[in-house]
Design a protein around this motif. Structure first.
Motif, PDB file in Angstrom:
ATOM      1  N   GLN A  50      78.027  12.273  -9.341  1.00 39.70           N
ATOM      2  CA  GLN A  50      76.636  11.833  -9.263  1.00 39.70           C
ATOM      3  C   GLN A  50      76.326  11.222  -7.900  1.00 39.70           C
ATOM      4  O   GLN A  50      75.212  11.366  -7.373  1.00 39.70           O
ATOM      5  N   GLY A  51      77.314  10.528  -7.324  1.00 38.14           N
ATOM      6  CA  GLY A  51      77.095   9.904  -6.023  1.00 38.14           C
ATOM      7  C   GLY A  51      76.951  10.898  -4.893  1.00 38.14           C
ATOM      8  O   GLY A  51      76.298  10.606  -3.883  1.00 38.14           O
ATOM      9  N   LEU A  52      77.562  12.077  -5.025  1.00 39.96           N
ATOM     10  CA  LEU A  52      77.451  13.086  -3.974  1.00 39.96           C
ATOM     11  C   LEU A  52      76.005  13.505  -3.740  1.00 39.96           C
ATOM     12  O   LEU A  52      75.602  13.787  -2.608  1.00 39.96           O
ATOM     13  N   TYR A  53      75.210  13.547  -4.815  1.00 40.28           N
ATOM     14  CA  TYR A  53      73.819  13.956  -4.673  1.00 40.28           C
ATOM     15  C   TYR A  53      73.009  12.921  -3.885  1.00 40.28           C
ATOM     16  O   TYR A  53      71.986  13.239  -3.304  1.00 40.28           O
ATOM     17  N   LYS A  54      73.482  11.665  -3.892  1.00 38.05           N
ATOM     18  CA  LYS A  54      72.756  10.596  -3.194  1.00 38.05           C
ATOM     19  C   LYS A  54      73.381  10.260  -1.840  1.00 38.05           C
ATOM     20  O   LYS A  54      72.977   9.297  -1.203  1.00 38.05           O
ATOM     21  N   PHE A  55      74.374  11.077  -1.423  1.00 32.97           N
ATOM     22  CA  PHE A  55      75.144  10.750  -0.224  1.00 32.97           C
ATOM     23  C   PHE A  55      74.252  10.672   1.017  1.00 32.97           C
ATOM     24  O   PHE A  55      74.412   9.807   1.869  1.00 32.97           O
ATOM     25  N   GLU A  57      70.921  10.249   1.061  1.00 29.83           N
ATOM     26  CA  GLU A  57      69.635   9.599   0.852  1.00 29.83           C
ATOM     27  C   GLU A  57      69.371   8.519   1.899  1.00 29.83           C
ATOM     28  O   GLU A  57      68.315   8.489   2.527  1.00 29.83           O
ATOM     29  N   TYR A  58      70.362   7.621   2.088  1.00 33.83           N
ATOM     30  CA  TYR A  58      70.149   6.522   3.032  1.00 33.83           C
ATOM     31  C   TYR A  58      70.063   7.015   4.478  1.00 33.83           C
ATOM     32  O   TYR A  58      69.142   6.619   5.213  1.00 33.83           O
ATOM     33  N   ILE A  62      66.802   6.614   7.096  1.00 32.37           N
ATOM     34  CA  ILE A  62      66.863   6.061   8.448  1.00 32.37           C
ATOM     35  C   ILE A  62      66.188   7.007   9.437  1.00 32.37           C
ATOM     36  O   ILE A  62      65.389   6.585  10.284  1.00 32.37           O
ATOM     37  N   VAL A  63      66.490   8.305   9.323  1.00 30.87           N
ATOM     38  CA  VAL A  63      65.904   9.287  10.244  1.00 30.87           C
ATOM     39  C   VAL A  63      64.391   9.353  10.060  1.00 30.87           C
ATOM     40  O   VAL A  63      63.626   9.383  11.043  1.00 30.87           O
ATOM     41  N   ILE A  64      63.925   9.361   8.809  1.00 30.27           N
ATOM     42  CA  ILE A  64      62.478   9.453   8.538  1.00 30.27           C
ATOM     43  C   ILE A  64      61.755   8.226   9.090  1.00 30.27           C
ATOM     44  O   ILE A  64      60.716   8.344   9.764  1.00 30.27           O
ATOM     45  N   GLU A  65      62.292   7.035   8.823  1.00 27.85           N
ATOM     46  CA  GLU A  65      61.638   5.810   9.295  1.00 27.85           C
ATOM     47  C   GLU A  65      61.677   5.705  10.815  1.00 27.85           C
ATOM     48  O   GLU A  65      60.732   5.202  11.436  1.00 27.85           O
ATOM     49  N   ALA A  66      62.783   6.197  11.425  1.00 30.88           N
ATOM     50  CA  ALA A  66      62.851   6.193  12.890  1.00 30.88           C
ATOM     51  C   ALA A  66      61.816   7.152  13.476  1.00 30.88           C
ATOM     52  O   ALA A  66      61.185   6.854  14.505  1.00 30.88           O
ATOM     53  N   TRP A  67      61.624   8.306  12.839  1.00 34.11           N
ATOM     54  CA  TRP A  67      60.634   9.268  13.332  1.00 34.11           C
ATOM     55  C   TRP A  67      59.211   8.720  13.177  1.00 34.11           C
ATOM     56  O   TRP A  67      58.372   8.909  14.055  1.00 34.11           O
ATOM     57  N   GLY A 248      64.819   1.127   8.682  1.00 32.09           N
ATOM     58  CA  GLY A 248      65.569   2.273   9.186  1.00 32.09           C
ATOM     59  C   GLY A 248      65.369   2.504  10.664  1.00 32.09           C
ATOM     60  O   GLY A 248      66.287   2.948  11.363  1.00 32.09           O
ATOM     61  N   ASP A 249      64.155   2.211  11.190  1.00 31.52           N
ATOM     62  CA  ASP A 249      63.908   2.406  12.613  1.00 31.52           C
ATOM     63  C   ASP A 249      64.768   1.458  13.449  1.00 31.52           C
ATOM     64  O   ASP A 249      65.321   1.847  14.486  1.00 31.52           O
TER      65      ASP A 249
END
Length: 283
Positions: A50-55, A57-58, A62-67, A248-249
């Motif tokens: 189950q954790g692999l699917y959320k690997f 996510e974080y 970070i990339v989305i908030e930085a963009w 995240g930025d």
């Protein structure tokens, strides 16, 4: 011939038994590993699969908030520059001290330099003890004694660096060409003169390479020690990562500063090594 054939058949049977035992042992170890993994996974609040699917996510957050904050990204990097400089200062001082003491231990611990034979094992065991304890453990102890500041981190990293560089430098010393040493010795040169004119010209390029590599490692170690109160860029990372979503930025800016500093150290190391060796290779 019968004795030889009998011995050959006995060896073949022994070899088959050995292979059978090895396969049985491997099967038992595999079963224990699978059972242990199942038990550990059952005790977790989540699960490995189950954790692999959320690997991702974080990191993707970070990339989305930085963009999204790309217009302010340069300002964030400038804002965190003093924290990076503090981390680089901790790593630089620790590396310089560790390198200086490491050179002393390297010459005392090299068996081919005819220092004092009784000192060689003592120097080597001392370097082993310095490397045995991780920087984090030493830093936590020193923070308990000295309080939260960059000083415990610097001492912890310097101790570990002395043991690590001392071992690497001593191995470089033991691989040198002794012809130059013997030539100077035949001319009546002192021990210090042999070190200066026969050994150092051979070992300095490798010394510099190991020193700069250790500086890279110590920058990362100093950043990690910031998580336990040693200051620098690690303290900022602990804050931004602890905030989770929305920072995240800032986290991305801190990571980028670290990556750029490692690039700069690597290029400086390549340049200095080329100057020492007279090579024109590009790193």
């Amino acid at each position: 011939m019968s004795v030889v054939s009998g011995l050959t058949s006995e060896l073949s049977r022994a070899e088959r038994r050995r292979q059978l035992y090895s396969m049985a042992l491997a099967a038992i170890l595999f079963a224990i590993l699978v059972f242990g993994y199942g038990q550990a996974n059952a005790m977790n609040s989540g699960g490995f699969i189950q954790g692999l699917y959320k690997f991702f996510e974080y990191p993707s957050e970070i990339v989305i908030e930085a963009w999204q904050a790309r217009g302010e990204f340069l300002g964030l990097m400038i804002r965190f520059l003093p924290a990076l400089i503090e981390t680089l200062n901790i790593a630089a001082v620790a590396t310089i001290l560790g390198g200086a003491f490491g050179m002393v231990f390297a010459f005392l611990g090299a068996s081919n330099l005819a220092v004092w034979p009784a000192v060689v094992p003592f120097a080597r065991r001392t370097m082993d003890m310095m490397r045995a304890f991780p920087e984090l453990i030493i830093a936590l102890f020193l923070i308990f004694v000295l309080g939260t500041s960059p000083v415990p981190a610097m001492i912890a990293v310097a101790l570990h660096t002395t043991g690590a560089l001392g071992k690497q430098f001593s191995e470089v010393n033991e691989n040198i060409d002794r012809n130059a040493i013997e030539g100077l010795q035949a001319c009546g040169a002192s021990w210090l003169q042999r070190i200066r004119f026969a050994i150092l010209p051979q070992v300095l390029p490798n010394y510099l390479s190991y020193f700069m590599l250790r500086f890279e490692i110590n920058v990362r170690a100093s950043a990690i020690l910031g998580f336990v109160g040693a200051g620098g860029i690690g303290s900022e990372m602990r804050r931004t990562i602890g905030w989770g979503k929305g920072a995240g930025d800032e986290t991305a800016a801190l990571f980028l500063l670290l990556i750029l500093s490692i690039f700069a150290i690597d290029q400086t190391s390549s340049y200095l090594r080329r100057r020492l060796t007279g090579s024109g290779e590009v790193g």
